[in-house]
Design a protein around this motif. Sequence first.
Motif, short mmCIF file in Angstrom:
data_model
loop_
_atom_site.label_atom_id
_atom_site.label_comp_id
_atom_site.label_asym_id
_atom_site.label_seq_id
_atom_site.Cartn_x
_atom_site.Cartn_y
_atom_site.Cartn_z
N ILE A 1 80.36 63.41 33.59
CA ILE A 1 81.39 62.46 34.03
C ILE A 1 81.30 62.17 35.53
O ILE A 1 81.27 61.01 35.95
N ALA A 2 81.22 63.22 36.35
CA ALA A 2 81.19 63.03 37.80
C ALA A 2 79.90 62.34 38.23
O ALA A 2 79.92 61.38 39.02
N GLY A 3 78.77 62.81 37.69
CA GLY A 3 77.48 62.26 38.07
C GLY A 3 77.34 60.80 37.67
O GLY A 3 76.81 59.97 38.44
N LEU A 4 77.85 60.45 36.49
CA LEU A 4 77.72 59.06 36.02
C LEU A 4 78.57 58.12 36.87
O LEU A 4 78.13 57.02 37.22
N GLN A 5 79.78 58.55 37.21
CA GLN A 5 80.63 57.67 38.04
C GLN A 5 79.99 57.44 39.41
O GLN A 5 79.98 56.32 39.92
N SER B 1 85.36 63.93 51.86
CA SER B 1 84.06 63.30 51.55
C SER B 1 83.31 63.97 50.40
O SER B 1 82.37 63.40 49.86
N LYS B 2 83.71 65.20 50.04
CA LYS B 2 83.01 66.01 49.02
C LYS B 2 81.63 66.48 49.50
O LYS B 2 80.81 66.93 48.70
N GLU B 3 81.38 66.35 50.81
CA GLU B 3 80.12 66.91 51.34
C GLU B 3 80.30 68.42 51.50
O GLU B 3 81.40 68.91 51.78
N ARG C 1 74.48 69.55 55.38
CA ARG C 1 74.50 68.10 55.59
C ARG C 1 73.66 67.38 54.52
O ARG C 1 72.58 67.84 54.14
N ASN C 2 74.20 66.29 54.02
CA ASN C 2 73.56 65.44 53.01
C ASN C 2 73.50 66.06 51.60
O ASN C 2 72.73 65.60 50.75
N VAL C 3 74.30 67.09 51.39
CA VAL C 3 74.47 67.64 50.03
C VAL C 3 75.94 67.49 49.65
O VAL C 3 76.82 68.05 50.32
N TRP C 4 76.19 66.72 48.60
CA TRP C 4 77.56 66.50 48.12
C TRP C 4 77.76 67.17 46.76
O TRP C 4 76.77 67.45 46.06
N VAL C 5 79.00 67.37 46.41
CA VAL C 5 79.31 67.93 45.08
C VAL C 5 80.47 67.14 44.47
O VAL C 5 81.29 66.55 45.20
N ILE D 1 89.63 63.76 37.35
CA ILE D 1 89.34 64.28 38.69
C ILE D 1 87.83 64.23 38.93
O ILE D 1 87.37 63.86 40.02
N ALA D 2 87.06 64.59 37.90
CA ALA D 2 85.59 64.54 38.03
C ALA D 2 85.13 63.12 38.34
O ALA D 2 84.28 62.89 39.21
N MET D 3 85.73 62.15 37.64
CA MET D 3 85.39 60.74 37.89
C MET D 3 85.73 60.36 39.34
O MET D 3 84.94 59.75 40.04
N GLY D 4 86.94 60.73 39.74
CA GLY D 4 87.40 60.40 41.10
C GLY D 4 86.49 60.99 42.16
O GLY D 4 86.12 60.33 43.13
N GLU D 5 86.10 62.24 41.93
CA GLU D 5 85.24 62.89 42.93
C GLU D 5 83.85 62.28 42.96
O GLU D 5 83.22 62.22 44.02
N GLY D 6 83.37 61.84 41.80
CA GLY D 6 82.06 61.18 41.76
C GLY D 6 82.09 59.92 42.62
O GLY D 6 81.19 59.66 43.42
N ALA D 7 83.19 59.18 42.48
CA ALA D 7 83.34 57.95 43.27
C ALA D 7 83.46 58.28 44.76
O ALA D 7 82.82 57.65 45.62
N GLN D 8 84.25 59.30 45.04
CA GLN D 8 84.49 59.69 46.44
C GLN D 8 83.18 60.13 47.12
O GLN D 8 82.87 59.70 48.24
N ALA D 9 82.41 60.96 46.42
CA ALA D 9 81.14 61.41 46.99
C ALA D 9 80.22 60.22 47.23
O ALA D 9 79.57 60.11 48.28
N ALA D 10 80.18 59.29 46.26
CA ALA D 10 79.27 58.13 46.38
C ALA D 10 79.64 57.28 47.60
O ALA D 10 78.75 56.79 48.32
N ILE D 11 80.92 57.10 47.84
CA ILE D 11 81.36 56.30 48.99
C ILE D 11 80.87 56.92 50.30
O ILE D 11 80.34 56.23 51.18
N TRP D 12 80.97 58.24 50.38
CA TRP D 12 80.58 58.90 51.63
C TRP D 12 79.06 59.04 51.75
O TRP D 12 78.52 59.06 52.86
#
Length: 301
Positions: free
Chosen positions: A13-17, A259-261, A265-269, A282-293
């Motif tokens: 879920i998180a990775g796909l978002q 940022s979920k970093e 540096r340059n490793v997000w979760v 929450i997994a979806m939200g965090e996937g989006a949040q990490a992608a933005i940053w």
Amino acid sequence: MKSFTCIIVGGGIAGLQAAIMLGRYGHQVAVFDKGEGRSTLCKCYHNVLGYPDGIEGEHLRRLGKEHAEKYGVHFIKAEVTHAQKTKRGFDLQTITNDRFKCQYLLVATGIKDRLPLSIPNLKECLGISIYICPDCDGYEVKNKKTIVIGSGESGANMALTLTYFTKEVTFVNHEKAEIVEAKQQELKDKGIEIINESVEKVNLNATSAFSGVTLSSGRVLHGERGFIAFGGSIIQTDLLKQLGVERLENHHIAADPRSKETNIRNVWVAGDIVAHSEQLTIAMGEGAQAAIWMHKRILGQ
Ligand SMILES: Cc1cc2nc3c(=O)[nH]c(=O)nc-3n(C[C@H](O)[C@H](O)[C@H](O)COP(=O)(O)OP(=O)(O)OC[C@H]3O[C@@H](n4cnc5c(N)ncnc54)[C@H](O)[C@@H]3O)c2cc1C
């Protein structure tokens, strides 16, 4: 060695978002997934906006993959076993010894639950009439005769938690693990019977939903819903450990809340490996949040 700007390890879920968002930014992205995960097991997600009757995990995953592929995201079915930091980014190695590199890495590898999947009929009911999470599915057992299949203290605690939703709870201590006397008394006070016997099979009704269990002695217990609680889930963060990412004692990751970093540096979760309440939304939200940053970093902001 094949190179991508961004690699996402974990296509749940998180990775796909995250893949959808990074794809829409136009970045060169690859998603590695070994084809397991909680989202492959749940036959019906609840608590999701837009899906009042629930939505199947595999269906969501299929939609997510097709959606990301529209933006040119690559999907590689493989388990990533090694990760190493290099001068310019990260080298990853799969179980088949193929190697890939990237500049920006998102790890969304989720949790592996200890589930007794060898019990006949159990897997087919997951998310539909047998559950694992009271926050997701406590509502589903409201005023229903519920059987907790579990182990020791984990099972006992689940049985107690469910008394908020239903007064009819039975706890089958499948592994006959120890339960301290005080806890046994607590269960007794709540009217919960503890049965120290293993489950031979899950019984189904005419609509293929949980209708109880048959125990190893041949005794049949009738129930309308099942719950599982064995404890000992694995937080799949070994790759992050290899990279020097700080893990909490329970192996979850405490990422930057904005940022979920991670501390590297340059490793997000994103998703269930992050310390939070393990929900699809929450997994979806965090996937989006990490992608933005990740995008902001790529732009040099
Ligand atoms: C039976 C059940 C019912 C549930 N019901 C609900 C519900 O009703 N509502 C709700 O909100 N939540 C529910 N959940 C929880 C929900 O499934 C999780 O919160 C969600 O799946 C988290 O998403 P994720 O992307 O972090 O992990 P996952 O969806 O588990 O995805 C992780 C992915 O990482 C991949 N992976 C792991 N390691 C590697 C590696 N080394 N290399 C390559 N790939 C790797 C796996 O193959 C997997 O696809 C339920 C869970 C279960 C098991």
